[in-house]
Design a protein around this motif. Structure first.
Motif, PDB file in Angstrom:
ATOM      1  N   SER A 287       0.849  -1.202   0.000  1.00 43.83           N
ATOM      2  CA  SER A 287       0.000   0.000   0.000  1.00 43.83           C
ATOM      3  C   SER A 287       0.884   1.251   0.000  1.00 43.83           C
ATOM      4  O   SER A 287       0.605   2.234  -0.696  1.00 43.83           O
ATOM      5  N   GLY A 288       1.963   1.206   0.790  1.00 38.21           N
ATOM      6  CA  GLY A 288       2.919   2.305   0.796  1.00 38.21           C
ATOM      7  C   GLY A 288       3.620   2.447  -0.541  1.00 38.21           C
ATOM      8  O   GLY A 288       3.880   3.561  -1.008  1.00 38.21           O
ATOM      9  N   TYR A 289       3.887   1.316  -1.165  1.00 42.78           N
ATOM     10  CA  TYR A 289       4.496   1.332  -2.495  1.00 42.78           C
ATOM     11  C   TYR A 289       3.575   2.030  -3.497  1.00 42.78           C
ATOM     12  O   TYR A 289       4.022   2.867  -4.291  1.00 42.78           O
ATOM     13  N   ASN A 290       2.291   1.688  -3.447  1.00 36.11           N
ATOM     14  CA  ASN A 290       1.325   2.305  -4.368  1.00 36.11           C
ATOM     15  C   ASN A 290       1.283   3.823  -4.203  1.00 36.11           C
ATOM     16  O   ASN A 290       1.040   4.556  -5.166  1.00 36.11           O
ATOM     17  N   ARG A 291       1.532   4.277  -2.974  1.00 35.50           N
ATOM     18  CA  ARG A 291       1.476   5.720  -2.689  1.00 35.50           C
ATOM     19  C   ARG A 291       2.837   6.397  -2.866  1.00 35.50           C
ATOM     20  O   ARG A 291       2.967   7.604  -2.645  1.00 35.50           O
ATOM     21  N   GLY A 292       3.844   5.607  -3.253  1.00 29.47           N
ATOM     22  CA  GLY A 292       5.171   6.171  -3.496  1.00 29.47           C
ATOM     23  C   GLY A 292       5.949   6.501  -2.244  1.00 29.47           C
ATOM     24  O   GLY A 292       6.845   7.358  -2.269  1.00 29.47           O
ATOM     25  N   LEU A 293       5.652   5.834  -1.122  1.00 28.64           N
ATOM     26  CA  LEU A 293       6.294   6.141   0.165  1.00 28.64           C
ATOM     27  C   LEU A 293       7.602   5.355   0.311  1.00 28.64           C
ATOM     28  O   LEU A 293       7.689   4.359   1.030  1.00 28.64           O
ATOM     29  N   THR A 294       8.631   5.815  -0.348  1.00 25.84           N
ATOM     30  CA  THR A 294       9.925   5.118  -0.321  1.00 25.84           C
ATOM     31  C   THR A 294      10.496   5.039   1.092  1.00 25.84           C
ATOM     32  O   THR A 294      10.816   3.952   1.595  1.00 25.84           O
ATOM     33  N   SER A 295      10.631   6.186   1.756  1.00 25.27           N
ATOM     34  CA  SER A 295      11.238   6.217   3.092  1.00 25.27           C
ATOM     35  C   SER A 295      10.378   5.496   4.116  1.00 25.27           C
ATOM     36  O   SER A 295      10.892   4.759   4.969  1.00 25.27           O
ATOM     37  N   GLY A 296       9.063   5.700   4.045  1.00 24.35           N
ATOM     38  CA  GLY A 296       8.157   5.080   5.008  1.00 24.35           C
ATOM     39  C   GLY A 296       8.198   3.563   4.951  1.00 24.35           C
ATOM     40  O   GLY A 296       8.283   2.885   5.983  1.00 24.35           O
ATOM     41  N   THR A 297       8.161   2.985   3.736  1.00 22.50           N
ATOM     42  CA  THR A 297       8.199   1.528   3.608  1.00 22.50           C
ATOM     43  C   THR A 297       9.563   0.979   4.017  1.00 22.50           C
ATOM     44  O   THR A 297       9.653  -0.113   4.593  1.00 22.50           O
ATOM     45  N   TYR A 298      10.610   1.750   3.750  1.00 28.77           N
ATOM     46  CA  TYR A 298      11.961   1.324   4.142  1.00 28.77           C
ATOM     47  C   TYR A 298      12.067   1.204   5.664  1.00 28.77           C
ATOM     48  O   TYR A 298      12.564   0.208   6.201  1.00 28.77           O
ATOM     49  N   VAL A 299      11.552   2.216   6.370  1.00 28.73           N
ATOM     50  CA  VAL A 299      11.593   2.214   7.837  1.00 28.73           C
ATOM     51  C   VAL A 299      10.799   1.033   8.390  1.00 28.73           C
ATOM     52  O   VAL A 299      11.246   0.336   9.317  1.00 28.73           O
ATOM     53  N   VAL A 300       9.627   0.787   7.830  1.00 30.00           N
ATOM     54  CA  VAL A 300       8.780  -0.323   8.306  1.00 30.00           C
ATOM     55  C   VAL A 300       9.499  -1.655   8.122  1.00 30.00           C
ATOM     56  O   VAL A 300       9.508  -2.508   9.029  1.00 30.00           O
ATOM     57  N   LEU A 301      10.114  -1.859   6.970  1.00 30.39           N
ATOM     58  CA  LEU A 301      10.802  -3.124   6.713  1.00 30.39           C
ATOM     59  C   LEU A 301      12.026  -3.295   7.608  1.00 30.39           C
ATOM     60  O   LEU A 301      12.318  -4.402   8.064  1.00 30.39           O
ATOM     61  N   ARG A 302      12.736  -2.200   7.887  1.00 27.55           N
ATOM     62  CA  ARG A 302      13.877  -2.279   8.795  1.00 27.55           C
ATOM     63  C   ARG A 302      13.432  -2.603  10.222  1.00 27.55           C
ATOM     64  O   ARG A 302      14.071  -3.406  10.915  1.00 27.55           O
ATOM     65  N   LEU A 303      12.317  -2.012  10.639  1.00 24.71           N
ATOM     66  CA  LEU A 303      11.764  -2.316  11.964  1.00 24.71           C
ATOM     67  C   LEU A 303      11.300  -3.761  12.041  1.00 24.71           C
ATOM     68  O   LEU A 303      11.509  -4.446  13.049  1.00 24.71           O
ATOM     69  N   LYS A 304      10.670  -4.228  10.975  1.00 21.76           N
ATOM     70  CA  LYS A 304      10.195  -5.616  10.916  1.00 21.76           C
ATOM     71  C   LYS A 304      11.368  -6.585  11.092  1.00 21.76           C
ATOM     72  O   LYS A 304      11.279  -7.559  11.845  1.00 21.76           O
ATOM     73  N   LYS A 305      12.475  -6.296  10.421  1.00 20.80           N
ATOM     74  CA  LYS A 305      13.652  -7.157  10.530  1.00 20.80           C
ATOM     75  C   LYS A 305      14.242  -7.088  11.934  1.00 20.80           C
ATOM     76  O   LYS A 305      14.631  -8.111  12.513  1.00 20.80           O
ATOM     77  N   ALA A 306      14.297  -5.876  12.511  1.00 15.28           N
ATOM     78  CA  ALA A 306      14.862  -5.713  13.857  1.00 15.28           C
ATOM     79  C   ALA A 306      14.038  -6.467  14.886  1.00 15.28           C
ATOM     80  O   ALA A 306      14.585  -7.134  15.773  1.00 15.28           O
ATOM     81  N   ILE A 307      12.716  -6.373  14.780  1.00 16.53           N
ATOM     82  CA  ILE A 307      11.827  -7.089  15.708  1.00 16.53           C
ATOM     83  C   ILE A 307      12.013  -8.592  15.577  1.00 16.53           C
ATOM     84  O   ILE A 307      12.060  -9.325  16.572  1.00 16.53           O
ATOM     85  N   ARG A 308      12.107  -9.068  14.324  1.00 12.22           N
ATOM     86  CA  ARG A 308      12.298 -10.500  14.098  1.00 12.22           C
ATOM     87  C   ARG A 308      13.609 -10.979  14.719  1.00 12.22           C
ATOM     88  O   ARG A 308      13.670 -12.061  15.318  1.00 12.22           O
ATOM     89  N   ASN A 309      14.666 -10.167  14.597  1.00 15.71           N
ATOM     90  CA  ASN A 309      15.951 -10.540  15.185  1.00 15.71           C
ATOM     91  C   ASN A 309      15.899 -10.600  16.699  1.00 15.71           C
ATOM     92  O   ASN A 309      16.498 -11.464  17.327  1.00 15.71           O
ATOM     93  N   VAL A 310      15.167  -9.655  17.305  1.00 13.18           N
ATOM     94  CA  VAL A 310      15.000  -9.641  18.751  1.00 13.18           C
ATOM     95  C   VAL A 310      14.261 -10.893  19.217  1.00 13.18           C
ATOM     96  O   VAL A 310      14.652 -11.561  20.188  1.00 13.18           O
ATOM     97  N   LEU A 311      13.202 -11.232  18.508  1.00 16.49           N
ATOM     98  CA  LEU A 311      12.419 -12.406  18.862  1.00 16.49           C
ATOM     99  C   LEU A 311      13.241 -13.697  18.734  1.00 16.49           C
ATOM    100  O   LEU A 311      13.112 -14.610  19.532  1.00 16.49           O
ATOM    101  N   LYS A 312      14.082 -13.751  17.715  1.00 17.37           N
ATOM    102  CA  LYS A 312      14.948 -14.916  17.548  1.00 17.37           C
ATOM    103  C   LYS A 312      15.911 -15.041  18.721  1.00 17.37           C
ATOM    104  O   LYS A 312      16.192 -16.132  19.204  1.00 17.37           O
ATOM    105  N   GLY A 313      16.397 -13.885  19.203  1.00 20.33           N
ATOM    106  CA  GLY A 313      17.339 -13.883  20.318  1.00 20.33           C
ATOM    107  C   GLY A 313      16.714 -14.327  21.621  1.00 20.33           C
ATOM    108  O   GLY A 313      17.391 -14.833  22.518  1.00 20.33           O
ATOM    109  N   GLU A 314      15.398 -14.162  21.740  1.00 17.21           N
ATOM    110  CA  GLU A 314      14.700 -14.545  22.975  1.00 17.21           C
ATOM    111  C   GLU A 314      14.399 -16.037  23.043  1.00 17.21           C
ATOM    112  O   GLU A 314      14.048 -16.555  24.082  1.00 17.21           O
ATOM    113  N   ARG A 315      14.509 -16.711  21.913  1.00 18.17           N
ATOM    114  CA  ARG A 315      14.154 -18.143  21.906  1.00 18.17           C
ATOM    115  C   ARG A 315      15.264 -18.995  22.506  1.00 18.17           C
ATOM    116  O   ARG A 315      16.416 -18.650  22.460  1.00 18.17           O
TER     117      ARG A 315
END
Length: 329
Positions: free
Chosen positions: A301-329
């Motif tokens: 949806s962000g891509y459709n609206r041309g939100l380059t920076s916004g989608t980049y931040v979301v994907l970086r946060l998604k990866k960071a959260i996933r890494n944190v969760l992996k570390g807790e296991r």
């Protein structure tokens, strides 16, 4: 000149190659040549190939340039009226060539049998169609069948008149490392009038052998090339009046999935690469239909609206959260 040239690319298939060559030597159809291209193997594959003494077998050794270049070299060496491809970790039934040989046909498509490591058949994939079919009629079920079975993209169980390949200067694209065979055959389908279909399944494809494309790392796949292959499919279907609502929906969904994958992978490589790929994707005019999970819906949806920076931040946060969760296991 012979009736059928068999092109067999080889790369580190020492474990399987003898089985494949032997299955060709015992063919009931005798008028063939086997062109083996050893693509810079580092194991004992080349020595295995040289063990077979038959005037119909030619072995060529090259530097490692990939399966497409190996097949292209095989095509250039072929003297047969027809060409077929057999991969070095596969094998065929004794009457395989006899069953797929149809003199005067431009192309033959047969079925494939998937087997386990013991050679036991797991699944048989047969064409939906039967007998002589015009390309325009084939196109009516082409996309549905390709998405369901992949049969139109298999390099296996196909016989092509060499004159079709040479007249139209058709070769495998060495820039593509996944679905390069599907891309090759799309070019074939665009140059012929008819295909002969048979439900014969004498080609045996072993699942998940060493160096199999099934286990290819996503990071090694050029998903922009995969988008281009889908665009070629769309063009083929439109040319043959078979790109309806169902095909368009499937096409848009596939392209959207590729775009999302590109954005996810690009986000791990830094803002500059992400921005470049984001802008490159925008030129593809991708139609996102809202399919997929929540993360994909947000990003696309962000891509459709041309939100380059916004989608980049979301994907970086998604990866960071996933890494944190992996570390807790």
């Amino acid at each position: 000149m012979c009736k059928i040239s068999i092109v067999m690319p080889v790369y580190n298939k020492e474990k399987y190659i003898a089985r494949g060559i032997h299955s060709i030597l015992v063919q009931t159809f005798k008028d063939w040549e086997l062109i083996i291209i050893d693509d810079g193997s580092t194991d004992g594959s080349l020595n295995q190939c040289k063990k077979f003494r038959d005037s119909r077998i030619q072995v060529f050794h090259t530097l490692n340039r990939g399966v497409s270049e190996a097949r292209n070299l095989g095509i250039s060496k072929a003297t047969g009226e027809y060409i077929t491809f057999i991969d070095s970790d596969d094998f065929v039934a004794e009457n395989y060539l006899e069953k797929i040989y149809r003199p005067d046909e431009e192309m033959v498509i047969g079925g494939v049998a998937k087997v386990d490591i013991n050679g036991k058949v797991i699944e048989r994939i047969c064409p939906y169609l039967d007998g002589n079919v015009y390309i325009e009629d084939m196109a009516k079920t082409f996309y549905k069948e390709q998405l369901a079975t992949g049969i139109y993209g298999f390099v296996s169980s196909k016989l092509i008149k060499k004159s079709v390949i040479e007249k139209n200067k058709i070769r495998f694209d060495s820039k593509i490392n996944l679905a390069e065979d599907y891309d090759f055959f799309l070019k074939i389908y665009g140059c012929i009038e008819q295909v002969w279909f048979t439900d014969y399944t004498g080609y045996y494809y072993e699942q998940e052998t060493i160096n199999s494309a099934i286990t290819m790392d996503d990071n090694k796949i050029d998903f922009f090339e995969q988008i281009n292959i889908q665009k070629k499919t769309k063009s083929f279907l439109r040319k043959n009046h078979s790109f309806g609502e169902w095909e368009e929906k499937q096409y848009n969904q596939i392209i959207s999935n590729y775009a999302y994958t590109i954005l996810m992978m690009s986000a791990t490589k830094g803002k500059k690469i992400y921005s470049n790929n984001f802008n490159r994707l925008k030129k593809e005019h991708i139609v996102y239909l809202g399919e997929g999970g929540k993360a994909m819906q947000i990003i696309m949806s962000g891509y459709n609206r041309g939100l380059t920076s916004g989608t980049y931040v979301v994907l970086r946060l998604k990866k960071a959260i996933r890494n944190v969760l992996k570390g807790e296991r």
